[in-house]
Scaffold this motif. Structure first.
Motif, mmCIF file in Angstrom:
data_model
loop_
_atom_site.group_PDB
_atom_site.id
_atom_site.type_symbol
_atom_site.label_atom_id
_atom_site.label_comp_id
_atom_site.label_asym_id
_atom_site.label_seq_id
_atom_site.Cartn_x
_atom_site.Cartn_y
_atom_site.Cartn_z
ATOM 1 N N ASN A 166 18.369 48.170 -26.108
ATOM 2 C CA ASN A 166 19.012 47.294 -27.082
ATOM 3 C C ASN A 166 19.284 47.997 -28.405
ATOM 4 O OD1 ASN A 166 16.925 44.704 -25.773
ATOM 5 N ND2 ASN A 166 19.103 44.977 -25.372
ATOM 6 N N MET A 167 18.405 48.903 -28.810
ATOM 7 C CA MET A 167 18.553 49.591 -30.090
ATOM 8 C C MET A 167 19.621 50.684 -30.048
ATOM 9 S SD MET A 167 14.467 49.850 -30.852
ATOM 10 C CE MET A 167 14.586 51.132 -32.090
ATOM 11 N N PHE A 168 19.783 51.323 -28.897
ATOM 12 C CA PHE A 168 20.725 52.436 -28.771
ATOM 13 C C PHE A 168 21.860 52.003 -27.849
ATOM 14 C CE2 PHE A 168 16.674 54.219 -29.987
ATOM 15 C CZ PHE A 168 17.014 55.140 -30.957
ATOM 16 N N ARG A 169 22.910 51.429 -28.446
ATOM 17 C CA ARG A 169 24.034 50.924 -27.668
ATOM 18 C C ARG A 169 24.991 52.038 -27.249
ATOM 19 N NH1 ARG A 169 24.459 45.327 -27.778
ATOM 20 N NH2 ARG A 169 22.365 44.496 -28.174
ATOM 21 N N ASP A 170 25.059 53.109 -28.028
ATOM 22 C CA ASP A 170 25.916 54.227 -27.665
ATOM 23 C C ASP A 170 25.297 54.943 -26.458
ATOM 24 O OD1 ASP A 170 28.131 56.260 -28.465
ATOM 25 O OD2 ASP A 170 26.326 57.485 -28.232
ATOM 26 N N PRO A 171 26.036 55.101 -25.349
ATOM 27 C CA PRO A 171 25.438 55.680 -24.132
ATOM 28 C C PRO A 171 24.850 57.068 -24.341
ATOM 29 C CG PRO A 171 27.548 54.649 -23.628
ATOM 30 C CD PRO A 171 27.426 54.653 -25.125
ATOM 31 N N ALA A 172 25.532 57.920 -25.121
ATOM 32 C CA ALA A 172 25.016 59.276 -25.337
ATOM 33 C C ALA A 172 23.702 59.237 -26.107
ATOM 34 C CB ALA A 172 26.046 60.113 -26.078
ATOM 35 N N GLN A 173 23.645 58.428 -27.162
ATOM 36 C CA GLN A 173 22.408 58.312 -27.929
ATOM 37 C C GLN A 173 21.301 57.679 -27.092
ATOM 38 O OE1 GLN A 173 23.591 56.171 -31.536
ATOM 39 N NE2 GLN A 173 23.418 58.090 -32.665
ATOM 40 N N ARG A 174 21.682 56.701 -26.243
ATOM 41 C CA ARG A 174 20.665 56.063 -25.407
ATOM 42 C C ARG A 174 20.051 57.077 -24.444
ATOM 43 N NH1 ARG A 174 23.423 52.156 -22.001
ATOM 44 N NH2 ARG A 174 23.523 50.854 -23.868
ATOM 45 N N GLY A 175 20.866 57.962 -23.896
ATOM 46 C CA GLY A 175 20.335 58.982 -23.001
ATOM 47 C C GLY A 175 19.337 59.880 -23.689
ATOM 48 N N VAL A 176 19.649 60.285 -24.920
ATOM 49 C CA VAL A 176 18.728 61.131 -25.682
ATOM 50 C C VAL A 176 17.447 60.361 -26.000
ATOM 51 C CG1 VAL A 176 18.390 62.376 -27.843
ATOM 52 C CG2 VAL A 176 20.570 62.549 -26.641
ATOM 53 N N ALA A 177 17.589 59.084 -26.381
ATOM 54 C CA ALA A 177 16.426 58.279 -26.737
ATOM 55 C C ALA A 177 15.496 58.098 -25.534
ATOM 56 C CB ALA A 177 16.872 56.921 -27.276
ATOM 57 N N ILE A 178 16.065 57.817 -24.354
ATOM 58 C CA ILE A 178 15.244 57.664 -23.153
ATOM 59 C C ILE A 178 14.552 58.974 -22.816
ATOM 60 C CG2 ILE A 178 15.349 57.270 -20.660
ATOM 61 C CD1 ILE A 178 17.467 55.150 -21.159
ATOM 62 N N SER A 179 15.262 60.099 -23.021
ATOM 63 C CA SER A 179 14.649 61.403 -22.758
ATOM 64 C C SER A 179 13.465 61.661 -23.685
ATOM 65 C CB SER A 179 15.691 62.513 -22.926
ATOM 66 O OG SER A 179 16.673 62.430 -21.928
ATOM 67 N N ILE A 180 13.612 61.315 -24.964
ATOM 68 C CA ILE A 180 12.505 61.499 -25.910
ATOM 69 C C ILE A 180 11.313 60.642 -25.491
ATOM 70 C CG2 ILE A 180 11.778 61.078 -28.295
ATOM 71 C CD1 ILE A 180 14.620 61.837 -29.154
ATOM 72 N N TRP A 181 11.591 59.422 -25.074
ATOM 73 C CA TRP A 181 10.522 58.535 -24.597
ATOM 74 C C TRP A 181 9.819 59.147 -23.383
ATOM 75 C CZ3 TRP A 181 11.353 55.176 -20.050
ATOM 76 C CH2 TRP A 181 10.238 54.367 -19.783
#
Length: 526
Positions: free
Chosen positions: A134-149
């Motif tokens: 929900n916080m990262f709507r941009d797909p590219a940013q969401r991919g990076v965020a999930i990777s960091i997690w």
């Protein structure tokens, strides 16, 4: 000629969202540390509390039982009452249960505290993944965020034994649980300011009968798989699995009738969602490779737990690097060939592990484990992104709970089946190759596990003990070879699945035809 779309893309995350990601990553780090520390701390806990063998198993297993059993329910509950609210409830429960576990006066109290920790973990895991979506709507940013997690979770698994070893050396066994308390306090303090609230405004009521049926479907199966991993295939393990599968049929039938189901079966009608979930199940089912390589380092090569952990670090570093690199590569190429190609590399790594023996030293396993981990990483991080991108934001919690439950099932099933296969090979070979003339009780212990054989060997005359450990090490290594080879085949099967069913997905951030548009463009079958 089709005009290019001028519609604005999804809003990009700001510094607030990235700071919020740090708040979400810390609990994941602590939860994974808690899991890995338990292996080291269990002997100390058992000695202090007088826990018998059955209680020791429950101390270890009750956490995963509760985690697997409640994740679907808690993911759906977060959609209804709010993911931030549920996360904060889970964080508070995790902190309080950690204090109870740290000062538990008896084994029964510790088991109860571990059960609450598992329940709290089940509220946190799907809430964290749903909030990231929900916080990262941009797909590219969401991919990076999930990777960091994911990197934080893997880091916890890596540093857990090191942190646990330090704590156990300098403090009492309960101190390992207190690591979670300051992190959960930080979560509770920062969440209202950094994490926005999300819920499904159209969600219906929570069907309590469905909750009960989901538990009756999941818990017996998890118990049966764990029992199979501990004691091999038995009537009890098969009966437990059969009971769980029977209740799952009733559970699914009820979900089809409800207007507001606990488990939305229509999610599986999305090809990308169902393929990503099934792929994650296949990947996690190869988790037995990690357990076998750790035992190989310690029991076959005779390395200390610290040195075994250090030799495992290259594999963790390789996975961490690919977890971060995969979302960047996926912006330039389609996910299907990226994931499938990486899984082929992972399969080659597993096959390299089959070349290890007592004379080869650590290198076949170290290098093979690096390729294995690096090859699995893109599937792990991109599949989560595919799952969460395939559902409406209102269903993010339910999708996260389902995805993580399937991953838990995959890991448990892999440990049970591959562990049983490896154990069967070990027992069949050691019964033939062990030194002749040993007493019956020693033979029974030797044929149980390699760990038992190492304990027996230390009590025998040096030459006889060395002969026994050579035979046992060879038998165990042959079992590890089969486990690694089967895992390689599993990775190749997932690679074929991904290439055939996800080839329609464009690179992350690019636009492509929807599944309905693709179906409409296909010629009708005769």
């Amino acid at each position: 000629m089709i005009a290019a779309s001028t519609a604005p893309g999804p809003a990009r995350a700001t510094a607030r969202e990235w700071t919020g990601l740090a708040v979400l990553a810390l609990p994941s780090l602590l939860v994974s540390i808690d899991v890995s520390v338990m292996v080291l701390a269990l002997p100390h806990m058992s000695a202090a509390l007088g826990a018998d063998s059955a209680q020791q198993l429950w101390i270890m297993d009750i956490y995963s039982f509760m985690l697997a059993g409640f994740m679907i329910t808690m993911g759906t509950l977060g959609d209804r009452i709010g993911r931030r609210k549920l996360l904060m409830f889970g964080g508070a429960g995790f902190g309080l249960a950690s204090i109870l576990a740290a000062f538990a006066p008896s084994a029964a109290t510790l088991i109860a505290a571990r059960a609450v920790l598992g329940l709290a973990g089940a509220t946190m895991s799907p809430s964290i993944l749903a909030l990231i979506t929900n916080m990262f709507r941009d797909p590219a940013q969401r991919g990076v965020a999930i990777s960091i997690w994911m990197v934080c979770f893997m880091a916890g698994m890596t540093v857990g034994p090191l942190v646990g070893g330090f704590m156990l050396e300098h403090f009492w066994w309960g101190s390992v649980f207190l690591l979670a308390v300051p992190v959960m306090l930080l979560l509770l303090a920062a969440a209202p300011f950094l994490l926005p609230e999300y819920r499904d405004p159209a969600a219906g009521r929570l069907d309590l009968l469905s909750v009960v049926l989901s538990l009756l479907s999941i818990l017996p199966v998890v118990y049966g798989l764990k029992e199979m991993a501990h004691a091999g295939i038995s009537a009890l393990s098969l009966a437990a699995i059969a009971v769980g599968l029977g209740f799952s049929i009733v559970f699914i039938a009820r979900q089809r009738r409800l207007a507001d189901p606990l488990f939305d079966l229509t999610l599986f009608s999305n090809r990308a969602f169902s393929t990503a979930v099934l792929g994650m199940f296949g990947i996690t089912s190869t988790g037995a490779v990690m357990l076998y390589t750790s035992q190989y380092f310690q029991l076959v090569l005779g390395l200390s737990p610290l040195h075994a952990g250090l030799w495992g670090l290259p594999g963790v570093v390789a996975m961490t690097g690919m977890l971060m690199l995969a979302p960047i590569l996926a912006q330039r190429m389609r996910p299907a060939p990226l994931i499938a190609g990486s899984l082929v590399v992972g399969a080659l790594g597993a096959l390299l592990i089959t070349r290890a023996d007592a004379a080869s030293g650590v290198w076949p396993v170290v290098v093979g484990f690096m390729f294995f981990n690096a090859g699995c990483a893109p599937m792990v991080t991109l599949a989560n992104g595919i799952v969460m991108s395939s559902v409406r934001p209102e269903k993010a919690g339910s999708a996260a709970g389902l995805s993580e439950t399937c991953a838990e099932f995959g890991f448990a099933l892999g440990i049970a089946i591959l562990g049983s296969v490896g154990t069967a090979i070990y027992r069949a070979q050691i019964s033939v190759t062990s030194p002749q003339g040993l007493p019956a009780d020693i033979v029974s212990a030797v044929e149980d596990t390699l760990a038992s054989a190492s304990v027996v060997a230390a009590q025998l005359p040096e030459a006889l003990g060395r002969e026994l450990m050579t035979a046992a090490g060879t038998a165990f290594t042959n079992g590890m070879h089969v486990v690694a080879a089967v895992s390689a085949v599993a990775l190749l099967c997932v690679a074929v699945l991904v290439m055939t069913r996800l080839r329609h997905l464009p690179p992350i951030g690019a636009t492509g035809p929807t599944e309905d548009e693709q179906a409409a463009s296909q010629p009708a079958s005769a």
